[in-house]
Write a protein that holds these residues in place. Structure first.
Motif, mmCIF file in Angstrom:
data_model
loop_
_atom_site.group_PDB
_atom_site.id
_atom_site.type_symbol
_atom_site.label_atom_id
_atom_site.label_comp_id
_atom_site.label_asym_id
_atom_site.label_seq_id
_atom_site.Cartn_x
_atom_site.Cartn_y
_atom_site.Cartn_z
ATOM 1 N N ASP A 1 29.217 38.657 60.965
ATOM 2 C CA ASP A 1 29.577 40.033 61.306
ATOM 3 C C ASP A 1 30.123 40.817 60.110
ATOM 4 O OD1 ASP A 1 28.719 39.736 63.895
ATOM 5 O OD2 ASP A 1 30.681 39.258 64.708
ATOM 6 N N ASP B 1 35.489 40.956 66.934
ATOM 7 C CA ASP B 1 35.857 42.241 67.521
ATOM 8 C C ASP B 1 35.474 43.404 66.613
ATOM 9 O OD1 ASP B 1 36.890 41.175 69.843
ATOM 10 O OD2 ASP B 1 38.946 41.077 69.092
ATOM 11 N N VAL C 1 32.834 44.301 64.902
ATOM 12 C CA VAL C 1 31.546 44.970 65.077
ATOM 13 C C VAL C 1 31.415 45.626 66.447
ATOM 14 C CG1 VAL C 1 30.333 43.541 63.392
ATOM 15 C CG2 VAL C 1 30.423 42.806 65.785
ATOM 16 N N LYS C 2 32.329 45.297 67.357
ATOM 17 C CA LYS C 2 32.304 45.952 68.662
ATOM 18 C C LYS C 2 32.760 47.404 68.560
ATOM 19 C CE LYS C 2 33.424 41.575 71.002
ATOM 20 N NZ LYS C 2 34.425 40.866 71.823
ATOM 21 N N TRP C 3 33.529 47.712 67.496
ATOM 22 C CA TRP C 3 34.098 49.045 67.361
ATOM 23 C C TRP C 3 33.253 49.956 66.484
ATOM 24 C CZ3 TRP C 3 37.605 50.422 70.712
ATOM 25 C CH2 TRP C 3 38.374 49.431 71.310
ATOM 26 N N GLU D 1 29.867 52.245 65.777
ATOM 27 C CA GLU D 1 29.102 53.134 66.666
ATOM 28 C C GLU D 1 27.665 53.250 66.177
ATOM 29 O OE1 GLU D 1 27.940 55.117 69.719
ATOM 30 O OE2 GLU D 1 30.005 54.378 69.586
ATOM 31 N N SER E 1 27.926 49.815 68.754
ATOM 32 C CA SER E 1 28.408 48.456 68.523
ATOM 33 C C SER E 1 27.236 47.544 68.186
ATOM 34 C CB SER E 1 29.160 47.935 69.742
ATOM 35 O OG SER E 1 28.356 48.013 70.900
ATOM 36 N N THR F 1 26.520 39.277 72.580
ATOM 37 C CA THR F 1 27.381 40.385 72.979
ATOM 38 C C THR F 1 26.518 41.639 73.190
ATOM 39 O OG1 THR F 1 27.818 41.101 70.703
ATOM 40 C CG2 THR F 1 29.280 39.424 71.639
ATOM 41 N N GLY G 1 25.534 45.670 72.914
ATOM 42 C CA GLY G 1 25.637 46.699 71.886
ATOM 43 C C GLY G 1 24.381 47.550 71.847
ATOM 44 N N SER H 1 22.723 48.397 68.912
ATOM 45 C CA SER H 1 22.236 48.357 67.529
ATOM 46 C C SER H 1 20.774 47.924 67.399
ATOM 47 C CB SER H 1 23.123 47.407 66.710
ATOM 48 O OG SER H 1 23.037 46.073 67.217
#
Length: 332
Positions: A245, A275, A277-279, A281, A283, A323, A325, A327
């Motif tokens: 990540d 966490d 890469v979850k934030w 935009e 994600s 996860t 996302g 992307s």
């Protein structure tokens, strides 16, 4: 015969409370003060089928010097540590975290050790010779003989397959892989690039556009490597797959400076499930293998070996999952 009513009366709680606690495993029961009190009373009164109180241990955690130096780039290692510390607290274990550079003399007085990360064979041999205990758990990719010591790891091939499947099923037909340069003795079969190439051979509709080797596994390494790749005229295919990540964060920054954005101009997938890469935009879709639980399992394996030194060695894999996302570009 001792009953739950006897234990409830002795401990000053309801029968339902005692029943709820005693329905759990020993380590879950003693995770709280009240549970520990109930467990001790049940043992003292001779309640049926009670195992002895889990014993605490003195454990050394060996790690590389930079494993806990930067929280974003080393989120994986902090997550491992979180799991180690949480499980150790439930057992009242004592822990000593020691970086490799300070491991310079024989270690006495420990019940076991967890070795975090991947090391050259010479470093592995030196660490094991200094620890002076057979109660050792390796925690990381398989770069060591799992038939000699307990191992907690993740299935690299399955992790890569999940990422590549996610890209292929949305019509992405070319992929560039970005990884750090391995400096330890990782067998070829356990290297991520091996699984990436193997996948493209199995699905020839996916074109492998090459591998960028970064000088490290962090965000700065990913940024610098992608900047150099672009400066040398490198093209960005349908998708970029980064091995960690933090590399994804660096790659994304370099590409955004050129006006290219993940989830729009190219797909981006990575590994770790951090966490961070979850934030972003959008994600980033990442494969997670529950590194916190891996850390907890390492401590559980040490306790098992303390209780039964002749137990056969185990190699524990954690099942990965993707996860969510935005992307991945849908090109269907």
């Amino acid at each position: 015969m001792v009953t739950i009513s006897d234990i409830a009366r002795e401990s000053g709680v309801s029968i339902a409370t005692v029943s709820r606690y005693l329905s759990k495993g020993p380590r879950e029961i003693v995770a709280t003060e009240k549970g520990k009190e109930i467990y001790e009373i049940a043992l003292r009164l001779g309640y049926r089928n009670m195992e002895a109180m889990p014993s605490s241990g003195r454990f050394m955690i060996v790690h590389k010097d930079k494993h806990f130096s930067e929280r974003v780039d080393n989120a994986y290692y902090f997550s491992l540590r979180n799991g180690i510390e949480e499980e150790a607290r439930s057992n009242e274990d004592s822990l000593q975290f020691v970086p490799l550079s300070l491991l310079d003399k024989e270690i006495d007085g420990i019940d076991g050790a967890v070795i975090i990360g991947n090391y050259r064979q010479s470093d592995q041999d030196r660490i094991l010779s200094l620890l002076k205990t057979d109660n050792v758990v390796f925690l990381g990719k398989l770069g060591f003989p799992s038939n000699v010591h307990d191992t907690v790891t993740y299935d690299v091939e399955t992790c890569v397959m999940l990422c590549m499947d996610a890209l292929r099923k949305k019509g992405n037909r070319s992929v560039l892989f970005v990884d750090g340069k391995d400096t330890v003795d990782i067998q070829l079969v356990y290297q991520k690039i091996t699984s990436v190439i193997g996948y493209t051979r199995q699905y020839p509709e996916i074109e492998f556009k090459g591998n960028i080797e970064c000088d490290g596994f962090g965000s700065g390494a990913g940024y610098n490597a992608m900047k150099e790749y672009l400066a040398n005229g490198g093209d960005i295919p349908d998708a970029v797959f980064t091995a960690t990540d933090p590399l994804a964060i660096g790659v994304r920054k370099a590409l955004s400076e050129k006006g290219m954005y993940h989830g729009k101009d190219y797909s981006l997938v990575s590994m770790n499930g951090d966490d961070s890469v979850k934030w972003l935009e959008p994600s980033v879709v990442s494969v997670c293998f529950d590194s916190k639980e891996m850390g907890s399992e390492a401590i559980r394996l040490l306790h098992e070996r303390m209780a039964n030194p002749l137990r056969k060695h185990r190699c524990v894999y954690f099942a990965p999952y993707m996860t969510e996302g935005g992307s991945i570009v849908d090109r269907r």
